[in-house]
Design an enzyme around this catalytic site. Structure first.
Site, mmCIF file in Angstrom:
data_model
loop_
_atom_site.group_PDB
_atom_site.id
_atom_site.type_symbol
_atom_site.label_atom_id
_atom_site.label_comp_id
_atom_site.label_asym_id
_atom_site.label_seq_id
_atom_site.Cartn_x
_atom_site.Cartn_y
_atom_site.Cartn_z
ATOM 1 C CD GLU A 104 0.522 -28.770 -14.094
ATOM 2 O OE1 GLU A 104 1.019 -27.667 -14.221
ATOM 3 O OE2 GLU A 104 -0.431 -29.198 -13.401
ATOM 4 C CE1 TYR A 116 -7.635 -33.752 -19.469
ATOM 5 C CE2 TYR A 116 -5.543 -34.488 -19.817
ATOM 6 C CZ TYR A 116 -6.534 -34.350 -18.639
ATOM 7 O OH TYR A 116 -6.734 -34.855 -17.636
#
Length: 161
Positions: A104, A116
């Site tokens: 998250e 990411y």
């Protein structure tokens, strides 16, 4: 990460995440599960003089990995340390046989989202009000089939991080 790293990690944690910082007790609980056969893997990055420059944590349960935390001292961001820490987590999740790796990230943390994405994580959902007390949504991202050789071409250019 070892018990003696908790105090400097907490200093960094409180600076970087003043609204939703983890507690010292949370880190003690996490480290209690880092033993062989445990569900956690935590690592720290240090400067040449031994100061904690960043840290990261992973939870693995039943073949699924979850990035618990990743942080880099704001004075060192952009130098590639985030990629080094994420590489460690991806490789550890692969070593443990994970079929996917989740995380998250705050919807307003675009820098982390770009990191990411460079590693192959893709958005899969939103968790409304996940970060409290600020009530900020979390973007859920997933990397399918983590490998021991993650997309680390970003590592060749130290400006990425």
């Amino acid at each position: 990460m070892r018990w003696w790293d908790i105090a400097p990690v907490m200093d960094l944690e409180l600076r970087l995440f003043p609204e939703d910082a983890w507690s010292t007790g949370m880190y003690w609980s996490e480290l209690a599960e880092t033993h062989p056969g445990g569900t956690r893997h935590y690592t720290v990055a240090t400067t040449p003089d031994g100061a904690v420059a960043g840290y990261a944590g992973l939870m693995v349960v039943a073949g699924e990995g979850d990035v618990q935390t990743i942080a880099v001292d704001e004075r060192l961001q952009g130098a590639g340390l985030g990629a080094v820490l994420l590489t460690d987590l991806v490789q550890e999740s692969a070593r443990r046989g994970c079929t996917d790796l989740l995380l998250e990230v705050r919807v307003d943390n675009l820098r982390a989202q770009r990191l990411y994405e460079r590693f192959g994580f893709e958005p899969v959902g939103i968790r409304r009000g996940y970060y409290q007390p600020a009530n900020v949504d979390a973007l859920v991202m997933r990397l399918d089939h983590p490998s021991n050789d993650p997309k680390t071409d970003v590592m060749k250019d130290p400006r990425h991080g």
